[in-house]
Design a protein around this motif. Sequence first.
Motif, PDB file in Angstrom:
ATOM      1  N   GLU A 330      50.279  35.394  51.618  1.00  0.00           N
ATOM      2  CA  GLU A 330      48.857  35.703  51.775  1.00  0.00           C
ATOM      3  C   GLU A 330      48.011  34.936  50.757  1.00  0.00           C
ATOM      4  O   GLU A 330      46.930  34.432  51.078  1.00  0.00           O
ATOM      5  N   LYS A 331      48.505  34.856  49.544  1.00  0.00           N
ATOM      6  CA  LYS A 331      47.760  34.139  48.499  1.00  0.00           C
ATOM      7  C   LYS A 331      47.655  32.653  48.837  1.00  0.00           C
ATOM      8  O   LYS A 331      46.588  32.040  48.688  1.00  0.00           O
ATOM      9  N   LYS A 332      48.743  32.080  49.307  1.00  0.00           N
ATOM     10  CA  LYS A 332      48.741  30.675  49.696  1.00  0.00           C
ATOM     11  C   LYS A 332      47.732  30.436  50.818  1.00  0.00           C
ATOM     12  O   LYS A 332      46.950  29.466  50.777  1.00  0.00           O
ATOM     13  N   ALA A 333      47.728  31.308  51.820  1.00  0.00           N
ATOM     14  CA  ALA A 333      46.788  31.168  52.939  1.00  0.00           C
ATOM     15  C   ALA A 333      45.344  31.271  52.452  1.00  0.00           C
ATOM     16  O   ALA A 333      44.461  30.550  52.931  1.00  0.00           O
ATOM     17  N   ARG A 334      45.093  32.154  51.498  1.00  0.00           N
ATOM     18  CA  ARG A 334      43.730  32.310  50.963  1.00  0.00           C
ATOM     19  C   ARG A 334      43.299  31.079  50.186  1.00  0.00           C
ATOM     20  O   ARG A 334      42.160  30.633  50.277  1.00  0.00           O
ATOM     21  N   PHE A 335      44.222  30.521  49.390  1.00  0.00           N
ATOM     22  CA  PHE A 335      43.888  29.322  48.637  1.00  0.00           C
ATOM     23  C   PHE A 335      43.491  28.180  49.573  1.00  0.00           C
ATOM     24  O   PHE A 335      42.591  27.395  49.274  1.00  0.00           O
ATOM     25  N   VAL A 336      44.186  28.078  50.721  1.00  0.00           N
ATOM     26  CA  VAL A 336      43.881  27.020  51.687  1.00  0.00           C
ATOM     27  C   VAL A 336      42.541  27.286  52.372  1.00  0.00           C
ATOM     28  O   VAL A 336      41.686  26.399  52.462  1.00  0.00           O
ATOM     29  N   ALA A 346      48.583  24.410  47.460  1.00  0.00           N
ATOM     30  CA  ALA A 346      48.610  25.874  47.456  1.00  0.00           C
ATOM     31  C   ALA A 346      50.030  26.387  47.257  1.00  0.00           C
ATOM     32  O   ALA A 346      50.254  27.386  46.569  1.00  0.00           O
ATOM     33  N   GLY A 347      51.004  25.685  47.853  1.00  0.00           N
ATOM     34  CA  GLY A 347      52.399  26.075  47.676  1.00  0.00           C
ATOM     35  C   GLY A 347      52.869  25.910  46.242  1.00  0.00           C
ATOM     36  O   GLY A 347      53.582  26.768  45.712  1.00  0.00           O
ATOM     37  N   VAL A 348      52.469  24.816  45.601  1.00  0.00           N
ATOM     38  CA  VAL A 348      52.838  24.583  44.200  1.00  0.00           C
ATOM     39  C   VAL A 348      52.244  25.667  43.309  1.00  0.00           C
ATOM     40  O   VAL A 348      52.919  26.208  42.422  1.00  0.00           O
ATOM     41  N   LEU A 349      50.991  26.008  43.552  1.00  0.00           N
ATOM     42  CA  LEU A 349      50.291  26.958  42.682  1.00  0.00           C
ATOM     43  C   LEU A 349      50.759  28.393  42.869  1.00  0.00           C
ATOM     44  O   LEU A 349      50.648  29.206  41.957  1.00  0.00           O
ATOM     45  N   THR A 350      51.288  28.714  44.048  1.00  0.00           N
ATOM     46  CA  THR A 350      51.734  30.094  44.295  1.00  0.00           C
ATOM     47  C   THR A 350      53.234  30.264  44.120  1.00  0.00           C
ATOM     48  O   THR A 350      53.751  31.364  44.312  1.00  0.00           O
ATOM     49  N   ALA A 351      53.942  29.203  43.737  1.00  0.00           N
ATOM     50  CA  ALA A 351      55.400  29.286  43.616  1.00  0.00           C
ATOM     51  C   ALA A 351      55.816  30.377  42.643  1.00  0.00           C
ATOM     52  O   ALA A 351      56.777  31.111  42.878  1.00  0.00           O
ATOM     53  N   GLU A 352      55.084  30.484  41.533  1.00  0.00           N
ATOM     54  CA  GLU A 352      55.344  31.534  40.546  1.00  0.00           C
ATOM     55  C   GLU A 352      54.075  32.350  40.355  1.00  0.00           C
ATOM     56  O   GLU A 352      52.971  31.803  40.344  1.00  0.00           O
ATOM     57  N   VAL A 353      54.233  33.643  40.219  1.00  0.00           N
ATOM     58  CA  VAL A 353      53.069  34.519  40.101  1.00  0.00           C
ATOM     59  C   VAL A 353      52.240  34.168  38.869  1.00  0.00           C
ATOM     60  O   VAL A 353      51.007  34.244  38.891  1.00  0.00           O
ATOM     61  N   GLU A 354      52.895  33.749  37.773  1.00  0.00           N
ATOM     62  CA  GLU A 354      52.155  33.394  36.558  1.00  0.00           C
ATOM     63  C   GLU A 354      51.293  32.151  36.785  1.00  0.00           C
ATOM     64  O   GLU A 354      50.156  32.071  36.295  1.00  0.00           O
ATOM     65  N   SER A 355      51.822  31.194  37.546  1.00  0.00           N
ATOM     66  CA  SER A 355      51.061  29.985  37.840  1.00  0.00           C
ATOM     67  C   SER A 355      49.847  30.302  38.709  1.00  0.00           C
ATOM     68  O   SER A 355      48.753  29.765  38.491  1.00  0.00           O
TER      69      SER A 355
END
Length: 504
Positions: A330-336, A346-355
């Motif tokens: 869901e977070k990845k879809a929102r970033f896009v 978006a995939g790189v940024l959501t790979a880890e919750v801290e990132s």
Amino acid sequence: MLDHLEFTPPAPKVLHGATGEWELVIGLEVHAQVASNAKLFSGASTTFGAEPNSNVAFVDAAMPGMLPVVNEFCVAQAVRTGLGLRAAINLRSAFDRKNYFYPDLPQGYQISQLYHPIVGEGEVIVDMGPGTARRVRIERIHLEQDAGKSIHDMDPALSFVDLNRTGVALMEIVSRPDIRGPEEAAAYVAKLRQIMRYLGTCDGNMQNGNLRADVNVSVCRPGAYEKYQETQDFSHLGTRCEIKNMNSLRFIQAAIDFEARRQIAILEDGGSVVQETRLYDPDRGETRSMRSKEEAHDYRYFPDPDLLPLEIEQSWVDDIQTGMPELPDEKKARFVAALGLSEYDAGVLTAEVESADFFEAVAAGRDGKQAANWVINELFGRLNKEGLTIETSPVSASQLGGVVDLIASGEISGKMAKDLFEILWTEGGDPAEVAAARGMKQVTDLGAIEAAVDEIIAANPAQVEKAKANPKLAGWFTGQVLKATGGKANPAAVTEMVTRKLGL
């Protein structure tokens, strides 16, 4: 929810044998240590790395008369995980005794859930590339206690037992045989880890054994798997072997590949694959037999007489659902959709919750693409180079956001921003204050820029004629003006003024 997602499943991995093609069929049992300060049936600590046998309660050591008491928080964590995997939550579950002898299992049995697990059927969507994903069905998630650890390398004649892990809560996440290749298997484990880290239900530390997988591998001829899907008759699939306790994504792939080829060689030689439990030897790059594969009846399961059936209220489940965080898909879809990022970024940024959290702090109220560019290219690149993590980054989200603000306002150029980032990395400080103190701010005074442009044009009449004949050469003047101003002139303003002055 992402029920609307459409994707194409990846093709199964095909291995070529001497007598034709073979396909892989893989199912995983992932053991995830519940993120909890106390064990499943005692108040003993779960801290990793403590002195041997220091985190042991009487019930963990199977002292006579000691009775287990269910840790409610561990149950909540299992429910939260089930909700994160869009699985059915069973309001009534029960604990069973799985009977077997091992030196690091003081009770002589493991408390687990066979007949009535806490979580039922769910699913995981495993991305395998743009528009390509595998939907892996989850059969069940059950709670169980971990065993201890036998230590064989401290004395040439003796073995030692550390009971610190004994009784630690595990979630066993059992998939259907939906995975069709080594890469998919590793991606599936990585996706489970990602989801549980977002949920806070397992830290996913594979090195410490907090996440490990038993991998079931079999091979079949093309078309056989489709017959299984139509009939749910496992006889269409080959005999499976289980590879125990895999705690590395790279080793999972290597073990599957070796095991599949081993089975193919046996079958093509006219033999039969024996159902068994095997271990992977990373030094030799091969699996070896551990023991014959046990069935449920071998463990003499029966309901644990010390524990009543576990009954939970739907309202309690609903409360947990209300507190669920935004999950990676869901977070990845929102970033896009909301920030205009590419699927890859978006995939790189959501790979880890801290990132993801770090990026959101940088992007708050700012241009998402520019924030993503700085987080991925500058920050992540430097972290990787220095061997650091987002948690140990010398540059905070607030500082990086300040750099993006200075770029957006035109106060500094992109080159200045990189120099400023370097200073922040090594020395720290407030970006705006550092830029002002170091004289890094861009010249945006059009009068000053115009004077510099006029001076360069007047001093280079031959170059002016060349630029008028070939407008692409006008960039030379921009470079000279930037050089003359020490790189402080606003490049966009310089380019615009050069073009206007040359009549281009």
